[in-house]
Design an enzyme around this catalytic site. Sequence first.
Site, PDB file in Angstrom:
ATOM      1  N   LYS A   1      -9.826   0.847  -1.563  1.00  0.00           N
ATOM      2  CA  LYS A   1      -9.857   0.528  -0.139  1.00  0.00           C
ATOM      3  C   LYS A   1     -11.232   0.876   0.418  1.00  0.00           C
ATOM      4  CE  LYS A   1      -7.017   1.237   4.017  1.00  0.00           C
ATOM      5  NZ  LYS A   1      -5.805   1.925   4.543  1.00  0.00           N
TER       6      LYS A   1
ATOM      7  N   GLU B   1       0.832  -1.201   0.000  1.00  0.00           N
ATOM      8  CA  GLU B   1       0.000   0.000   0.000  1.00  0.00           C
ATOM      9  C   GLU B   1       0.873   1.259   0.000  1.00  0.00           C
ATOM     10  OE1 GLU B   1      -3.647   1.814   2.717  1.00  0.00           O
ATOM     11  OE2 GLU B   1      -2.063   0.651   3.695  1.00  0.00           O
TER      12      GLU B   1
ATOM     13  N   CYS C   1      -4.838  -3.299   3.751  1.00  0.00           N
ATOM     14  CA  CYS C   1      -4.427  -2.924   5.109  1.00  0.00           C
ATOM     15  C   CYS C   1      -5.596  -2.964   6.107  1.00  0.00           C
ATOM     16  CB  CYS C   1      -3.767  -1.546   5.060  1.00  0.00           C
ATOM     17  SG  CYS C   1      -2.693  -1.183   6.468  1.00  0.00           S
TER      18      CYS C   1
END
Length: 290
Positions: A119, A44, A153
């Site tokens: 995300k 990321e 993440c």
Amino acid sequence: MKIRVSAVQYHLHTISSFEEFAQQCEHYVKTAQEYGSEFVLFPEFFTTQLLSIGSEQGTRLTINELPGFTEQYLNLFQNFALETGMYIIGGTHVIAREGKLYNVAHMFYPDGRIVEQAKLHITPTEVNEWNMSAGEDFRVFDTEKGRIAILTCYDIEFPEIVRMAKAKGADVIFVPSCTDERHGFHRVRYTSHARAIENQVYVVLTGTVGALPTVDFMRANFGQAAVITPNDIPFPPKGLQVEGELNDDMVVTADLDLELLYEVRERGSVTTWRDRRTDLYPDWEKAEKI
């Protein structure tokens, strides 16, 4: 069926040109290619390294300028995939759409196709400091080696979304991450293990290492790549196929045996996916068929 995957512990440091960024990325891609990998995962926010180049006037670049590199980034990684025949999950890159910033993972197919997964869960820092917006759609992706999902993440810390990925047929979850200190790193690492156990899937995780002294909120990085398995007899006792050296610049590689996943789902010491109490909580498999 086996899949060979590589995960890049990307070393962030100050650079002076896009060409320097491209050369570093090429090094990692060619290393994975030499290992015979079929999938390569970058972390990321690794493209924030481009902000360290600065402007022509010598001023610092901010996150708002990062989308200006999108076309170069996409062309670079598309060519890597075409040249090597590998699937490349190009970490995440910040893109701008309709006046909003999104943290988007891109997967580059060997035939030149590019797919995206924004995300879905945005951290307070991303919201408050970078004014990032959350993605609204979740997808899984078919490849010649099976169905995969990409969760970035913070996403992996939410069990529902991985339940949905498994219900959609994903056997491997790729997790590009970026954490700046031990607490954040271990949140992502521990929940990756939990998601692998809960859903009997593989999780391929990596993060950034190094530092960008001139880029806000990227001055510190704490990262380690890992290939995480369910915890059952066919797999390593700690549910860990391989891991990198903490905070080192390196590539780790492992083979994922999909047949082992199917075996433990049917005849494992525990069968966590099959034994869900869908009379008490949602059955995502049924939801996906509606």
